[in-house]
Each structure stands twice: as structure tokens, then as C-alpha cells.
Design a protein around this motif. Structure first.
Motif, short mmCIF file in Angstrom:
data_model
loop_
_atom_site.label_atom_id
_atom_site.label_comp_id
_atom_site.label_asym_id
_atom_site.label_seq_id
_atom_site.Cartn_x
_atom_site.Cartn_y
_atom_site.Cartn_z
N UNK A 192 0.85 -1.20 0.00
CA UNK A 192 0.00 0.00 0.00
C UNK A 192 0.88 1.25 0.00
N UNK A 193 0.56 2.19 -0.86
CA UNK A 193 1.23 3.49 -0.90
C UNK A 193 0.38 4.47 -0.10
N UNK A 230 -6.84 3.55 4.41
CA UNK A 230 -5.67 2.68 4.41
C UNK A 230 -6.05 1.28 4.89
N UNK A 231 -6.87 1.22 5.93
CA UNK A 231 -7.29 -0.08 6.43
C UNK A 231 -8.10 -0.84 5.39
N UNK A 232 -8.93 -0.13 4.63
CA UNK A 232 -9.69 -0.78 3.56
C UNK A 232 -8.74 -1.30 2.48
N UNK A 233 -7.68 -0.52 2.17
CA UNK A 233 -6.70 -0.98 1.19
C UNK A 233 -6.02 -2.27 1.66
N UNK A 234 -5.70 -2.33 2.95
CA UNK A 234 -5.10 -3.54 3.50
C UNK A 234 -6.07 -4.71 3.38
N UNK A 263 3.87 -1.31 3.77
CA UNK A 263 3.29 0.04 3.83
C UNK A 263 4.34 1.07 3.47
N UNK A 264 4.21 1.65 2.29
CA UNK A 264 5.15 2.67 1.85
C UNK A 264 4.75 4.04 2.39
N UNK A 265 5.76 4.91 2.60
CA UNK A 265 5.56 6.27 3.11
C UNK A 265 4.97 6.27 4.52
N UNK A 303 5.65 -4.26 7.50
CA UNK A 303 6.92 -3.64 7.15
C UNK A 303 6.60 -2.29 6.54
N UNK A 304 7.14 -1.23 7.09
CA UNK A 304 6.84 0.11 6.58
C UNK A 304 8.14 0.87 6.35
N UNK A 305 8.07 1.88 5.50
CA UNK A 305 9.25 2.70 5.20
C UNK A 305 9.12 4.05 5.88
#
Length: 616
Positions: free
Chosen positions: A63-64, A79-83, A255-257, A295-297
Motif C-alpha cells: 500500500x502506498x 488505508x485499512x480498507x486498502x489492507x 506500507x510505503x511512506x 513492514x513500513x518505510x
């Protein structure tokens, strides 16, 4: 192409493994992994490699967060819906269902206005009955998916069609999961009574409360809703994966950004719910865990907002990507086709000398050299060529990626160029005070941007980042230019009694004779190690307003020639092998001549002899 970071790849595999070995033992929630790095360090590329690695083995979503961040509310709901959408894809024997998440969104469709508790619960029960209808449920889920569809990788065209198809799959999976002949919400509804926290709520009353809180736009109330939604997501994943016998892998969220407010809200809510669940249990071994790896950036901000840093067993880990090694760059170069007479090592040496292992720069420079291999002896010229788009050069593109997210406005890049004159962050702070329009603190306080090491190990810009800034500073006409910045730094160093700093800045201003004279005076009195350390500090910055191929001073002025030689050796613009070899041999000869009985000078001479051997 992604290379290097093998230890990090192995760590992710240990997290995803159900029977992971330390530091992620069986029976515990996996720590959130925060991948830190400044722009262009390869954060997104790392997520890409992990998505490619795991998407066919276990439920995986990438997810971006930029594409779901609401600038007004920063709600985590899209974001939760995207996940949910990404983890719903069928993978092998996995089939993840989200009855609690969907039920929460049914409750949040609109607030229950009736103040009478019993009538309010009756209203909610009627709503739940309405959404037992398949078509109504598909419509609701489809509308939810449209808020976040573009944030899930891969992003596909035809969003409405995709949303309807995914919604149908999610709903049909829910309905098949019911143990009753007629679909009801009873099984998932019961969870809202305890919420994995030992609570004793009336489940329907809890949904009524959720419906009302979801309409209140204050941070505190939004936090309550966020926590409940994330807890529901974790419970759904745990229940779904718990039904897969002998499964080897956990589910994976990439999870990006992660520095964006929406992503921070998601990660902090997840950590809070895991901690709350553990705190409620008198027997830690019996505490339910969730098989979800996140894992997030981050550019360095996220870790400062996360709870649990000082716990004996922290619930998150921050890993700095750092720079690619020489071997990593060589491995990347091997993936390209070079003229037979060129050789991969020659290319990788030139590229590493320029980029210092900066991931994005290494990739772009290698691509450009494959198209124009004749530039290998003038590799810095690649930076002035068009980048991935014709509107920006390679160096402009890289500078834009580096400063992305480091502050509001379009002046961040210009401020970075100005501060690149400083040898380290403390000196940049002093320079900032001297400027009429000082840069923002975001630029100054980024832990990943100032991840290099300056004199005495002080935080400094990474070598390539500083080089990009110095190139732009040397080309700047008017305003805070090369001469103005180094003059200000020299005067400040003089005031501070910083001898090495003053001579460094004098050399950057072209006052080579003055610097050489002072070094010559110090040579008989300073121990060899101290004199060499001073020489290294003084010659650390290439003088990009001068030609690195210029002829060095005559042999009678040995120290001045050595200063010129080391200054040229440290200039990434000098990549032609014969020129470099001559400089190495000159440095070797001069250090041997100056050595006398000094072992430090002889060791330095041997160092340059080895470098020359590699090239000549």
C-alpha cells in the motif's frame, strides 16, 4: 534491480515464517519493521522486492500511503480498507475474511441518532438485518473500496469495475463462511463484546457507540475508532489464518511512506492494540497473537512517534538501509551488458567512486552508462544527462527524490544545496543561523539525511548527497554561492578556534598555498597520526569550482603538491583510470618522502600503492 541488504531480506523472512527463530520466536506478535532511509536509498524498491517474493506464497498487500492520506482528517480508514482489499486476494490455501471489519463499517455508515439505548440497539439490529442481503452488502463494500483502490499495488485501470468485482469476492467469502444455512452476523458480532481485551460490552451497544463516534471528527475520538478498526482487522486475520492447517507463513503488509499521518495512525493503533491485548491477559502464554507482519518505510520520523522503544522486547524495530557496498554495486553492474574491452569491475569502480553506494544514483548511472559506455572515464557527466524524464537531469531528479518529504514548500532543495557547504550537522546549524532565510528544521533534524559521518564521527550528509549539493552550489550564480558560504564558514571557524575547519574552508576557497604553508610548519611538531588526520580533514571536500585535472604544484613544494593530489583524489569527477593511477603513485611517493621514521606515513604510502596496483 535490487541487490544487497541480504541481512534485511533474511530478517523479513524470519518475521513471515510461522516458526521463526530469534529474534522473532514462535508465539509472539511480530515486531513492526521500520525501514529507514533518505530519499533514493531504496526503501520503495525494497518493498517491491518483498512483494514480488511473497505475493504468491501468502496473503500480501503493498500500500502506498500517499494515495490514501486525507489532508483534512488523516483518517486511517481508507488505508485499512486498502489492507483488507489486498489481503483478500486468494493465495494458495489461504482465504482471509473480514467479517468484523465489514461489520464495523456497517455500523459507521451513519450515526444512530436515537438517545434511548434500547431503541438505538433496535435500529442497529435492523441495519444488520438489511446488510444480510448480498446485493446491499456488495454495494457497501464496493463504495468502501473506491476510497482506496488506487493505493494497492499493482494499480490497475477501471477502478469501478475492479471495486465491484473485489467487493463481490469479499462478500461471497463472508457468506460462505457462515456455519448457518442462512447468513447472519452473529459470530462476528460477539467479538464486539470483548474485542480481545476481556471487555464485557453488549455487542450491539458497542456498534451503536461506534456509529456515533465515527461521525465525530476530533483526534481523541478518532483514536478510539482507529483502535477498534485495527483490532477488528487483526482478529479477522488471526481467525482466517488460524483455519489453515500447517501453514508456513504469516500474512504481510508492506506500507510505503510510513511517515505520513495516515500511516503513522495505522501503525501506532496496531501497536497500541497489541500492547492492550497483552496487558489484559494474566497469562502471557495464553494471550492471542495475530499472524500479521507489517513492514513500513520511513525517512526517520516514524520511529520518534512509536511507543515501546524502551521495552525489554520492543514491539517494533527500526533498520537503516544505509548505502550499498562496493560488492553490491559490482553485482548491479553485472546485470548490464558492457563492451568486451571494458569489464564490469572498471564500470563498478567508477560508479561507486561517484555515487558512494547511493541506491537510486547507482541504478540511474549504470543505466546511462549502458547506453553510453564511453562515459566511464567521465562518469560525472552522466549527472547532467536527462533522467527518467526529459524535463529533469539525473542530478535534478536525484536531488528531488532526496529532499522529498523534508519540509513544506519548494525551497527545500535550494536549502540543502546551501547547507552542503557544511562538513557536519553542527556546522550546518551555525551556517543556518548566518542565513537571511534559514531552512526549516525538518531538513536539519532528519536522522536519515544526516546519517553520514563527518570529523570526529559527527552526523553529516552522506557523501553523494553532499556531492550533489556541492555541484549545485558551485554552479549557483548570485545569492548564497560557493564563495559566500565557505567564507562565512571560514570566519565562523576562526571565531570558534577551529583550526582544521578554518584550513578546510580556506582550501575550498582556493587558498592552497596558505594551507600548505601552515601544514608544513606543523609537520615537525605534530605526531604523524595527528598530522595525517588534519590533512584528511582539510582535503575532505572537492573544490568543484576548479578543474580536478589541473597540474599539481612542483616537486620543490612537497606538502602543497600532496594537498593538491589528495584534493584531486577525493573529487568524484576524476574517474579516468590513468589519471587516478598517476595521483595514487604521486601520493605514495610523497608520503614515502615525508615519512622519515614515521610508521603512519609509511602505512599511508602502502595504502596508495595498493590503490595504484588495482588500477595501473
Amino acid at each position: 534491480m535490487f541487490v544487497g541488504r541480504s541481512g534485511l531480506v533474511a530478517l523479513v523472512e524470519q518475521l513471515v515464517l510461522v516458526d521463526g527463530t530469534p529474534p522473532v520466536p514462535t508465539g509472539r506478535d511480530r515486531p513492526v519493521l521500520v525501514i529507514e532511509g533518505y530519499g533514493g536509498s531504496g526503501r520503495t524498491e525494497f518493498l517491491h522486492t518483498q512483494w514480488s517474493r511473497w505475493k504468491s506464497d501468502t496473503p500480501t498487500v503493498w500500500v502506498d500511503a500517499r494515495l490514501v492520506d486525507d489532508p483534512d482528517t488523516h483518517s486511517l480508514r481508507p488505508l485499512l480498507i486498502a489492507v483488507m482489499q489486498g489481503l483478500s486476494d486468494k493465495v494458495g490455501g489461504y482465504e482471509v475474511k473480514f467479517p468484523r471489519v465489514v461489520l464495523a463499517h456497517i455500523a459507521m455508515e451513519s450515526p444512530v441518532a436515537d438517545v434511548d439505548p434500547e431503541r438505538a440497539k433496535q435500529t442497529m439490529r435492523r441495519r444488520l438485518i438489511e446488510y444480510r442481503d448480498r446485493d446491499a452488502l456488495i454495494t457497501l463494500v464496493g463504495e468502501l473500496l473506491r476510497t482506496s483502490l488506487g493505493a494497492v499495488t499493482p494499480n490497475v485501470p477501471g477502478g469501478d469495475v475492479v471495486a465491484d468485482a473485489v467487493a463481490q469476492g469479499i462478500v461471497d467469502r463472508l457468506r460462505r463462511a457462515s456455519k448457518l444455512a442462512k447468513f447472519t452476523w452473529d459470530e462476528s458480532l460477539a467479538w464486539f463484546g470483548h474485542q480481545d481485551n476481556g471487555l464485557r460490552f453488549d455487542p450491539v451497544a458497542a456498534l451503536v457507540q461506534l456509529s456515533r463516534q465515527a461521525a465525530i471528527d476530533t483526534p481523541d475520538v478518532r483514536g478510539d475508532v482507529d483502535d477498534l478498526l485495527v483490532a477488528a482487522l487483526l482478529a479477522d486475520v488471526r481467525e482466517s489464518l488460524g483455519k489453515v492447517a500447517g501453514r508456513p507463513w504469516n500474512a504481510l503488509v508492506l506500507l510505503d511512506e510510513g511517515d505520513l499521518p495516515t500511516a503513522r495512525s495505522f501503525v501506532t493503533a496496531l501497536l497500541r492494540m497489541r500492547r492492550s491485548r497483552a496487558n489484559r491477559s494474566p497469562d502471557p502464554s495464553a494471550t492471542p497473537t495475530d499472524p500479521l507482519v507489517v513492514v513500513t518505510t520511513s525517512g526517520g520520523r516514524l520511529a520518534g512517534d512509536l511507543p515501546g522503544r524502551d521495552e525489554a522486547r520492543p514491539s517494533w524495530l527500526a533498520i537503516d538501509l544505509g548505502e550499498l557496498t562496493e560488492q553490491d554495486v559490482h553485482d548491479m553492474a553485472r546485470a548490464h551488458i558492457w563492451p568486451p574491452e571494458l569489464g564490469t569491475r572498471r564500470v563498478s569502480d567508477a560508479v561507486y567512486r561517484l555515487t558512494g553506494g547511493h541506491a537510486a544514483a547507482t541504478d540511474l548511472v549504470l543505466r546511462a552508462l549502458e547506453a553510453a559506455p564511453g562515459l566511464v572515464d567521465r562518469v560525472d557527466e552522466v549527472l547532467a544527462r536527462p533522467g527518467t524524464t526529459a524535463s529533469h537531469t539525473v542530478e535534478e531528479e536525484l536531488l528531488g527524490r532526496i529532499v522529498k518529504g523534508l519540509g513544506p514548500g519548494g525551497e527545500v532543495g535550494e536549502h540543502l544545496v546551501t547547507l552542503s557547504a557544511a562538513r557536519h550537522r553542527a556546522e550546518a546549524g551555525k551556517l543556518r543561523e548566518l542565513l537571511d532565510e534559514p531552512p526549516g528544521l525538518d531538513l536539519m533534524m532528519s536522522t536519515t539525511l544526516w546519517s553520514g559521518r563527518g570529523p570526529q564521527g559527527q552526523p553529516a550528509l552522506p557523501r553523494f548527497v553532499r556531492y550533489l549539493g556541492l555541484r549545485a552550489l558551485a554552479a549557483r550564480a548570485g545569492g548564497p554561492d560557493w564563495t559566500g558560504m565557505f567564507t562565512a564558514l571560514r570566519d565562523q571557524a576562526l571565531e570558534d578556534g577551529d583550526h582544521a575547519g578554518r584550513l578546510h574552508h580556506e582550501l575550498a576557497l582556493g587558498n592552497t598555498a596558505l594551507v600548505a604553508d601552515e601544514l608544513t610548519e606543523l609537520l615537525p611538531d605534530l605526531p604523524g597520526e595527528e598530522w595525517l588526520a588534519l590533512l584528511d580533514a582539510i582535503t575532505a571536500t572537492p573544490r568543484l569550482v576548479a578543474d580536478p585535472h589541473a597540474v599539481t604544484a612542483g616537486g620543490r613544494d612537497l606538502v602543497r603538491r600532496l594537498v593538491d593530489t589528495l584534493h584531486a583524489i577525493g573529487d568524484p569527477r576524476l574517474s579516468e583510470r590513468r589519471s587516478l593511477c598517476r595521483r595514487y603513485l604521486l601520493a605514495e611517493n610523497d608520503f614515502r618522502t615525508l615519512a622519515g621514521s614515521s610508521e603512519a606515513f609509511l602505512l599511508r604510502a602502502q595504502h596508495y600503492h595498493r590503490l595504484a596496483d588495482r588500477l595501473c
